[in-house]
Write a protein that holds these residues in place. Sequence first.
Motif, PDB file in Angstrom:
ATOM      1  N   SER A  85       2.432  -1.834   0.207  1.00 12.57           N
ATOM      2  CA  SER A  85       0.892  -1.226   0.804  1.00 12.57           C
ATOM      3  C   SER A  85       0.202  -1.531  -0.319  1.00 12.57           C
ATOM      4  O   SER A  85       0.249  -0.861  -1.460  1.00 12.57           O
ATOM      5  CB  SER A  85       1.177   0.168   1.410  1.00 12.57           C
ATOM      6  OG  SER A  85       2.001   0.260   2.295  1.00 12.57           O
ATOM      7  N   PRO A  90      11.050   1.800   5.869  1.00 11.71           N
ATOM      8  CA  PRO A  90       9.742   2.296   5.092  1.00 11.71           C
ATOM      9  C   PRO A  90      10.445   3.084   4.272  1.00 11.71           C
ATOM     10  O   PRO A  90      11.095   3.799   4.093  1.00 11.71           O
ATOM     11  CB  PRO A  90       8.938   3.174   6.011  1.00 11.71           C
ATOM     12  CG  PRO A  90       9.931   3.695   7.131  1.00 11.71           C
ATOM     13  CD  PRO A  90      10.776   2.483   7.319  1.00 11.71           C
ATOM     14  N   HIS A  91       9.834   2.719   2.636  1.00  9.10           N
ATOM     15  CA  HIS A  91      10.607   3.473   1.692  1.00  9.10           C
ATOM     16  C   HIS A  91       9.480   3.211   0.513  1.00  9.10           C
ATOM     17  O   HIS A  91       8.359   2.449   0.237  1.00  9.10           O
ATOM     18  CB  HIS A  91      11.830   2.641   1.227  1.00  9.10           C
ATOM     19  CG  HIS A  91      11.611   1.404   0.829  1.00  9.10           C
ATOM     20  ND1 HIS A  91      11.568   0.436   1.639  1.00  9.10           N
ATOM     21  CD2 HIS A  91      11.586   0.698  -0.508  1.00  9.10           C
ATOM     22  CE1 HIS A  91      11.441  -1.060   1.232  1.00  9.10           C
ATOM     23  NE2 HIS A  91      11.530  -0.860  -0.106  1.00  9.10           N
ATOM     24  N   LEU A  92       9.757   3.910  -0.746  1.00  9.74           N
ATOM     25  CA  LEU A  92       9.010   4.282  -1.841  1.00  9.74           C
ATOM     26  C   LEU A  92       9.720   3.880  -3.141  1.00  9.74           C
ATOM     27  O   LEU A  92      10.876   4.548  -3.201  1.00  9.74           O
ATOM     28  CB  LEU A  92       8.385   5.635  -1.638  1.00  9.74           C
ATOM     29  CG  LEU A  92       7.356   5.637  -3.020  1.00  9.74           C
ATOM     30  CD1 LEU A  92       6.021   5.753  -2.436  1.00  9.74           C
ATOM     31  CD2 LEU A  92       7.719   7.160  -3.691  1.00  9.74           C
ATOM     32  N   LEU A 107       4.429   9.743   7.784  1.00 10.00           N
ATOM     33  CA  LEU A 107       4.215   8.892   6.600  1.00 10.00           C
ATOM     34  C   LEU A 107       3.747   7.719   6.965  1.00 10.00           C
ATOM     35  O   LEU A 107       4.752   6.487   7.396  1.00 10.00           O
ATOM     36  CB  LEU A 107       5.558   8.950   5.850  1.00 10.00           C
ATOM     37  CG  LEU A 107       5.912  10.192   4.901  1.00 10.00           C
ATOM     38  CD1 LEU A 107       7.307   9.882   4.447  1.00 10.00           C
ATOM     39  CD2 LEU A 107       4.927  10.469   4.050  1.00 10.00           C
ATOM     40  N   LEU A 142      -0.246   4.279   3.076  1.00 11.57           N
ATOM     41  CA  LEU A 142      -0.290   4.476   1.527  1.00 11.57           C
ATOM     42  C   LEU A 142      -0.692   5.813   1.019  1.00 11.57           C
ATOM     43  O   LEU A 142      -0.039   6.279   0.350  1.00 11.57           O
ATOM     44  CB  LEU A 142      -1.139   3.164   0.898  1.00 11.57           C
ATOM     45  CG  LEU A 142      -1.079   3.559  -0.616  1.00 11.57           C
ATOM     46  CD1 LEU A 142       0.078   3.250  -1.219  1.00 11.57           C
ATOM     47  CD2 LEU A 142      -1.999   2.412  -0.935  1.00 11.57           C
ATOM     48  N   HIS A 172       4.714   1.793  -2.351  1.00  6.73           N
ATOM     49  CA  HIS A 172       4.865   1.973  -0.873  1.00  6.73           C
ATOM     50  C   HIS A 172       5.268   0.698  -0.457  1.00  6.73           C
ATOM     51  O   HIS A 172       4.427  -0.185  -0.451  1.00  6.73           O
ATOM     52  CB  HIS A 172       4.229   2.880  -0.066  1.00  6.73           C
ATOM     53  CG  HIS A 172       4.595   2.802   1.291  1.00  6.73           C
ATOM     54  ND1 HIS A 172       3.474   2.320   2.259  1.00  6.73           N
ATOM     55  CD2 HIS A 172       5.599   3.198   1.869  1.00  6.73           C
ATOM     56  CE1 HIS A 172       4.110   2.289   3.519  1.00  6.73           C
ATOM     57  NE2 HIS A 172       5.143   2.798   3.335  1.00  6.73           N
ATOM     58  N   HIS A 173       6.860   0.332   0.096  1.00  9.98           N
ATOM     59  CA  HIS A 173       6.958  -0.842   0.930  1.00  9.98           C
ATOM     60  C   HIS A 173       7.013  -0.284   2.050  1.00  9.98           C
ATOM     61  O   HIS A 173       7.762   0.116   2.592  1.00  9.98           O
ATOM     62  CB  HIS A 173       8.115  -1.395   0.471  1.00  9.98           C
ATOM     63  CG  HIS A 173       8.179  -1.867  -1.080  1.00  9.98           C
ATOM     64  ND1 HIS A 173       9.114  -2.342  -1.656  1.00  9.98           N
ATOM     65  CD2 HIS A 173       7.008  -2.082  -1.908  1.00  9.98           C
ATOM     66  CE1 HIS A 173       8.576  -2.677  -2.927  1.00  9.98           C
ATOM     67  NE2 HIS A 173       7.349  -2.276  -3.172  1.00  9.98           N
ATOM     68  N   ASN A 174       6.146  -1.081   3.088  1.00  7.78           N
ATOM     69  CA  ASN A 174       6.116  -0.784   4.659  1.00  7.78           C
ATOM     70  C   ASN A 174       6.829  -1.866   5.267  1.00  7.78           C
ATOM     71  O   ASN A 174       6.345  -2.461   6.110  1.00  7.78           O
ATOM     72  CB  ASN A 174       4.888  -0.862   5.027  1.00  7.78           C
ATOM     73  CG  ASN A 174       4.624  -0.124   6.541  1.00  7.78           C
ATOM     74  OD1 ASN A 174       5.460   0.847   6.805  1.00  7.78           O
ATOM     75  ND2 ASN A 174       3.592  -0.342   7.298  1.00  7.78           N
ATOM     76  N   SER A 220      13.521   6.666   0.926  1.00  5.51           N
ATOM     77  CA  SER A 220      13.785   6.084   2.031  1.00  5.51           C
ATOM     78  C   SER A 220      13.862   6.869   3.362  1.00  5.51           C
ATOM     79  O   SER A 220      14.556   7.670   3.325  1.00  5.51           O
ATOM     80  CB  SER A 220      14.647   4.943   2.002  1.00  5.51           C
ATOM     81  OG  SER A 220      14.976   4.089   3.290  1.00  5.51           O
ATOM     82  N   TRP A 239       2.128   8.332   1.888  1.00  4.12           N
ATOM     83  CA  TRP A 239       3.341   8.349   0.636  1.00  4.12           C
ATOM     84  C   TRP A 239       2.809   8.920  -0.579  1.00  4.12           C
ATOM     85  O   TRP A 239       3.675   9.328  -1.306  1.00  4.12           O
ATOM     86  CB  TRP A 239       3.695   6.837   0.779  1.00  4.12           C
ATOM     87  CG  TRP A 239       4.579   6.613   1.935  1.00  4.12           C
ATOM     88  CD1 TRP A 239       4.183   6.000   3.166  1.00  4.12           C
ATOM     89  CD2 TRP A 239       5.949   6.645   2.070  1.00  4.12           C
ATOM     90  NE1 TRP A 239       5.158   5.840   4.028  1.00  4.12           N
ATOM     91  CE2 TRP A 239       6.432   6.087   3.530  1.00  4.12           C
ATOM     92  CE3 TRP A 239       7.095   7.072   1.295  1.00  4.12           C
ATOM     93  CZ2 TRP A 239       7.556   6.299   3.804  1.00  4.12           C
ATOM     94  CZ3 TRP A 239       8.243   7.081   1.438  1.00  4.12           C
ATOM     95  CH2 TRP A 239       8.577   6.562   2.917  1.00  4.12           C
ATOM     96  N   GLU A 240       1.592   8.544  -1.134  1.00  2.00           N
ATOM     97  CA  GLU A 240       1.133   8.862  -2.307  1.00  2.00           C
ATOM     98  C   GLU A 240       1.343  10.687  -2.271  1.00  2.00           C
ATOM     99  O   GLU A 240       1.683  11.131  -3.435  1.00  2.00           O
ATOM    100  CB  GLU A 240      -0.359   8.508  -2.591  1.00  2.00           C
ATOM    101  CG  GLU A 240      -0.374   7.339  -2.908  1.00  2.00           C
ATOM    102  CD  GLU A 240      -2.022   6.719  -3.102  1.00  2.00           C
ATOM    103  OE1 GLU A 240      -2.076   5.621  -3.486  1.00  2.00           O
ATOM    104  OE2 GLU A 240      -2.929   7.318  -2.835  1.00  2.00           O
TER     105      GLU A 240
END
Length: 197
Positions: free
Chosen positions: A18, A117-119, A76, A79, A110-112, A65, A82-83
């Motif tokens: 993201s 979805p995970h950070l 969530l 971005l 963050h990777h969507n 995750s 998630w921040e």
Amino acid sequence: PKCNYAHIGYIATRPGVSKNEGMRHGLFGKLSPGALTEFGTWQEAAREVRELSYRRINMFRGIISFSPETAAELKLNGLKAWEEYIERHIMTLAQKNGIRTENLSWVAAHHNERGHPHLHVVFWDKNQKLMKNYVSPKIPNSIRIQLIKDTFSEKIAEYCRQKDKIKGELITVTDELVSEFDEYMQKLHPKEYRRLK
């Protein structure tokens, strides 16, 4: 140090990240106490990570995750969400690793990814004096447990309320059954009581 630098580049730019508004990467975090920063370039944070790595300061890496359904339930959905999530929970990661608030630095992305979805988060103690050569598996496990407790505190509280309610109802039912059985036994004819016994 070179691998840590490359890892920051990977989490900041890989497909599915993201991206920060108007930028070609998605790296954000705090290199010092204060407001959360969406870095102008991912390299500025990566250079600091590399420099500190050469000074033998540990770089802790983690991934948070959720299933897509759970991420949606937790709202969530981008971005900023998630921040906010990691900003609320970063101190759990730090405290479990013995890092004081004023010494904590961290970066995340963050990777969507579809279906996942995970950070990614990298954090460190900027005033660490001795390199830690071993982290007990108990530490990440306790982080995972605490994050579950904190993230799902309302659901856990509701579960406990339901459990207590059901337990209370069960106690009431069993008390009534025991009373009924006791009354039945007291009304039995002695001959019938001996046969039952």
